[in-house]
Design a protein around this motif. Structure first.
Motif, PDB file in Angstrom:
ATOM      1  N   PRO A 117       2.902   5.951 -16.889  1.00 56.16           N
ATOM      2  CA  PRO A 117       2.772   6.793 -15.699  1.00 56.16           C
ATOM      3  C   PRO A 117       4.040   6.902 -14.844  1.00 56.16           C
ATOM      4  O   PRO A 117       4.449   8.008 -14.514  1.00 56.16           O
ATOM      5  CB  PRO A 117       1.652   6.130 -14.910  1.00 56.16           C
ATOM      6  N   ILE A 118       4.650   5.814 -14.492  1.00 54.98           N
ATOM      7  CA  ILE A 118       5.806   5.874 -13.597  1.00 54.98           C
ATOM      8  C   ILE A 118       7.003   6.481 -14.313  1.00 54.98           C
ATOM      9  O   ILE A 118       7.605   7.454 -13.837  1.00 54.98           O
ATOM     10  CB  ILE A 118       6.146   4.472 -13.048  1.00 54.98           C
ATOM     11  N   LEU A 119       7.351   5.940 -15.455  1.00 53.08           N
ATOM     12  CA  LEU A 119       8.496   6.440 -16.206  1.00 53.08           C
ATOM     13  C   LEU A 119       8.260   7.871 -16.673  1.00 53.08           C
ATOM     14  O   LEU A 119       9.157   8.723 -16.582  1.00 53.08           O
ATOM     15  CB  LEU A 119       8.789   5.535 -17.398  1.00 53.08           C
ATOM     16  N   GLY A 120       7.068   8.172 -17.146  1.00 50.29           N
ATOM     17  CA  GLY A 120       6.754   9.524 -17.604  1.00 50.29           C
ATOM     18  C   GLY A 120       6.891  10.553 -16.495  1.00 50.29           C
ATOM     19  O   GLY A 120       7.411  11.643 -16.700  1.00 50.29           O
ATOM     20  N   CYS A 138       0.832  -1.204   0.000  1.00 52.00           N
ATOM     21  CA  CYS A 138       0.000   0.000   0.000  1.00 52.00           C
ATOM     22  C   CYS A 138       0.868   1.257   0.000  1.00 52.00           C
ATOM     23  O   CYS A 138       0.586   2.211  -0.726  1.00 52.00           O
ATOM     24  CB  CYS A 138      -0.918  -0.017   1.213  1.00 52.00           C
ATOM     25  N   ALA A 139       1.936   1.257   0.776  1.00 55.09           N
ATOM     26  CA  ALA A 139       2.836   2.410   0.827  1.00 55.09           C
ATOM     27  C   ALA A 139       3.509   2.637  -0.528  1.00 55.09           C
ATOM     28  O   ALA A 139       3.647   3.788  -0.971  1.00 55.09           O
ATOM     29  CB  ALA A 139       3.887   2.204   1.916  1.00 55.09           C
ATOM     30  N   ILE A 140       3.902   1.566  -1.197  1.00 48.90           N
ATOM     31  CA  ILE A 140       4.527   1.696  -2.518  1.00 48.90           C
ATOM     32  C   ILE A 140       3.527   2.259  -3.520  1.00 48.90           C
ATOM     33  O   ILE A 140       3.848   3.182  -4.277  1.00 48.90           O
ATOM     34  CB  ILE A 140       5.089   0.337  -2.986  1.00 48.90           C
ATOM     35  N   TYR A 141       2.306   1.731  -3.540  1.00 54.28           N
ATOM     36  CA  TYR A 141       1.291   2.219  -4.466  1.00 54.28           C
ATOM     37  C   TYR A 141       0.937   3.682  -4.192  1.00 54.28           C
ATOM     38  O   TYR A 141       0.735   4.465  -5.118  1.00 54.28           O
ATOM     39  CB  TYR A 141       0.033   1.358  -4.420  1.00 54.28           C
ATOM     40  N   LEU A 142       0.843   4.061  -2.933  1.00 54.90           N
ATOM     41  CA  LEU A 142       0.536   5.450  -2.595  1.00 54.90           C
ATOM     42  C   LEU A 142       1.667   6.395  -3.004  1.00 54.90           C
ATOM     43  O   LEU A 142       1.414   7.506  -3.477  1.00 54.90           O
ATOM     44  CB  LEU A 142       0.251   5.588  -1.100  1.00 54.90           C
ATOM     45  N   THR A 143       2.907   5.947  -2.856  1.00 58.10           N
ATOM     46  CA  THR A 143       4.054   6.757  -3.275  1.00 58.10           C
ATOM     47  C   THR A 143       4.043   6.954  -4.788  1.00 58.10           C
ATOM     48  O   THR A 143       4.260   8.067  -5.280  1.00 58.10           O
ATOM     49  CB  THR A 143       5.374   6.093  -2.832  1.00 58.10           C
ATOM     50  N   ILE A 144       3.785   5.901  -5.528  1.00 57.67           N
ATOM     51  CA  ILE A 144       3.723   5.996  -6.988  1.00 57.67           C
ATOM     52  C   ILE A 144       2.568   6.908  -7.413  1.00 57.67           C
ATOM     53  O   ILE A 144       2.725   7.747  -8.298  1.00 57.67           O
ATOM     54  CB  ILE A 144       3.591   4.592  -7.609  1.00 57.67           C
ATOM     55  N   ALA A 145       1.415   6.759  -6.777  1.00 62.02           N
ATOM     56  CA  ALA A 145       0.269   7.604  -7.110  1.00 62.02           C
ATOM     57  C   ALA A 145       0.560   9.069  -6.807  1.00 62.02           C
ATOM     58  O   ALA A 145       0.213   9.961  -7.592  1.00 62.02           O
ATOM     59  CB  ALA A 145      -0.965   7.142  -6.343  1.00 62.02           C
ATOM     60  N   ALA A 146       1.227   9.343  -5.693  1.00 61.79           N
ATOM     61  CA  ALA A 146       1.566  10.724  -5.336  1.00 61.79           C
ATOM     62  C   ALA A 146       2.548  11.316  -6.344  1.00 61.79           C
ATOM     63  O   ALA A 146       2.397  12.479  -6.749  1.00 61.79           O
ATOM     64  CB  ALA A 146       2.151  10.771  -3.931  1.00 61.79           C
ATOM     65  N   LEU A 147       3.544  10.539  -6.760  1.00 58.83           N
ATOM     66  CA  LEU A 147       4.498  11.007  -7.766  1.00 58.83           C
ATOM     67  C   LEU A 147       3.775  11.322  -9.073  1.00 58.83           C
ATOM     68  O   LEU A 147       4.024  12.360  -9.691  1.00 58.83           O
ATOM     69  CB  LEU A 147       5.579   9.948  -8.014  1.00 58.83           C
ATOM     70  N   TYR A 148       2.870  10.465  -9.483  1.00 55.25           N
ATOM     71  CA  TYR A 148       2.131  10.668 -10.731  1.00 55.25           C
ATOM     72  C   TYR A 148       1.256  11.915 -10.664  1.00 55.25           C
ATOM     73  O   TYR A 148       1.269  12.740 -11.571  1.00 55.25           O
ATOM     74  CB  TYR A 148       1.299   9.422 -11.041  1.00 55.25           C
ATOM     75  N   VAL A 149       0.505  12.062  -9.597  1.00 51.12           N
ATOM     76  CA  VAL A 149      -0.369  13.231  -9.448  1.00 51.12           C
ATOM     77  C   VAL A 149       0.460  14.504  -9.406  1.00 51.12           C
ATOM     78  O   VAL A 149       0.116  15.504 -10.046  1.00 51.12           O
ATOM     79  CB  VAL A 149      -1.259  13.087  -8.193  1.00 51.12           C
ATOM     80  N   TYR A 150       1.572  14.482  -8.659  1.00 53.32           N
ATOM     81  CA  TYR A 150       2.455  15.651  -8.600  1.00 53.32           C
ATOM     82  C   TYR A 150       2.947  16.024  -9.997  1.00 53.32           C
ATOM     83  O   TYR A 150       2.921  17.196 -10.380  1.00 53.32           O
ATOM     84  CB  TYR A 150       3.652  15.378  -7.688  1.00 53.32           C
ATOM     85  N   ALA A 151       3.406  15.043 -10.755  1.00 49.53           N
ATOM     86  CA  ALA A 151       3.965  15.314 -12.080  1.00 49.53           C
ATOM     87  C   ALA A 151       2.906  15.873 -13.027  1.00 49.53           C
ATOM     88  O   ALA A 151       3.172  16.825 -13.767  1.00 49.53           O
ATOM     89  CB  ALA A 151       4.579  14.045 -12.666  1.00 49.53           C
ATOM     90  N   VAL A 152       1.713  15.323 -13.016  1.00 50.15           N
ATOM     91  CA  VAL A 152       0.651  15.809 -13.907  1.00 50.15           C
ATOM     92  C   VAL A 152       0.253  17.232 -13.542  1.00 50.15           C
ATOM     93  O   VAL A 152       0.160  18.109 -14.406  1.00 50.15           O
ATOM     94  CB  VAL A 152      -0.567  14.859 -13.877  1.00 50.15           C
ATOM     95  N   VAL A 153       0.036  17.499 -12.264  1.00 50.13           N
ATOM     96  CA  VAL A 153      -0.348  18.848 -11.833  1.00 50.13           C
ATOM     97  C   VAL A 153       0.782  19.836 -12.109  1.00 50.13           C
ATOM     98  O   VAL A 153       0.542  20.953 -12.577  1.00 50.13           O
ATOM     99  CB  VAL A 153      -0.740  18.838 -10.336  1.00 50.13           C
ATOM    100  N   ASP A 154       2.013  19.435 -11.851  1.00 54.33           N
ATOM    101  CA  ASP A 154       3.157  20.306 -12.106  1.00 54.33           C
ATOM    102  C   ASP A 154       3.276  20.626 -13.590  1.00 54.33           C
ATOM    103  O   ASP A 154       3.522  21.771 -13.968  1.00 54.33           O
ATOM    104  CB  ASP A 154       4.439  19.655 -11.602  1.00 54.33           C
ATOM    105  N   CYS A 155       3.058  19.642 -14.441  1.00 56.08           N
ATOM    106  CA  CYS A 155       3.110  19.861 -15.882  1.00 56.08           C
ATOM    107  C   CYS A 155       2.012  20.826 -16.323  1.00 56.08           C
ATOM    108  O   CYS A 155       2.261  21.741 -17.108  1.00 56.08           O
ATOM    109  CB  CYS A 155       2.973  18.534 -16.619  1.00 56.08           C
ATOM    110  N   ILE A 156       0.817  20.648 -15.823  1.00 53.37           N
ATOM    111  CA  ILE A 156      -0.301  21.509 -16.201  1.00 53.37           C
ATOM    112  C   ILE A 156      -0.048  22.945 -15.759  1.00 53.37           C
ATOM    113  O   ILE A 156      -0.337  23.892 -16.493  1.00 53.37           O
ATOM    114  CB  ILE A 156      -1.620  20.969 -15.611  1.00 53.37           C
ATOM    115  N   ARG A 157       0.527  23.136 -14.585  1.00 55.78           N
ATOM    116  CA  ARG A 157       0.731  24.483 -14.040  1.00 55.78           C
ATOM    117  C   ARG A 157       1.998  25.166 -14.542  1.00 55.78           C
ATOM    118  O   ARG A 157       2.153  26.366 -14.359  1.00 55.78           O
ATOM    119  CB  ARG A 157       0.779  24.412 -12.516  1.00 55.78           C
ATOM    120  N   THR A 158       2.909  24.434 -15.180  1.00 57.48           N
ATOM    121  CA  THR A 158       4.162  25.013 -15.657  1.00 57.48           C
ATOM    122  C   THR A 158       3.926  25.821 -16.933  1.00 57.48           C
ATOM    123  O   THR A 158       3.295  25.325 -17.866  1.00 57.48           O
ATOM    124  CB  THR A 158       5.197  23.900 -15.939  1.00 57.48           C
ATOM    125  N   PRO A 159       4.431  27.051 -16.993  1.00 56.71           N
ATOM    126  CA  PRO A 159       4.279  27.848 -18.219  1.00 56.71           C
ATOM    127  C   PRO A 159       5.013  27.198 -19.397  1.00 56.71           C
ATOM    128  O   PRO A 159       6.047  26.554 -19.214  1.00 56.71           O
ATOM    129  CB  PRO A 159       4.923  29.191 -17.870  1.00 56.71           C
TER     130      PRO A 159
END
Length: 72
Positions: free
Chosen positions: A48-51, A7-28
């Motif tokens: 998702p993970i590699l991206g 569960c901790a591994i899956y949550l870490t991967i999900a957090a990394l993915y969400v962070y990356a998508v939101v960061d990409c959307i908000r980056t000029p």
């Protein structure tokens, strides 16, 4: 592997993915390297993970030191 560790591994991967998508959307667009913003989002959707890792390391330019505020 214990269920808690899985569960901790899956949550870490999900957090990394969400962070990356939101960061990409908000980056000029001016700070994005190598691909347009939609290209990065497609890469993250297909791999998702590699991206997310590649976005974090290669996807955007850093802010120059003179452009940062003293609180950064």
């Amino acid at each position: 592997m214990t269920p808690v560790l899985e569960c901790a591994i899956y949550l870490t991967i999900a957090a990394l993915y969400v962070y990356a998508v939101v960061d990409c959307i908000r980056t000029p667009e001016a700070r994005i390297r190598m691909l347009p913003k939609m290209g990065w989002l497609v890469v993250m959707a297909l791999m998702p993970i590699l991206g997310a890792i590649v976005w974090r390391n290669l996807g955007k330019r850093s802010v120059p030191a003179e452009g940062r505020s003293s609180t950064d």
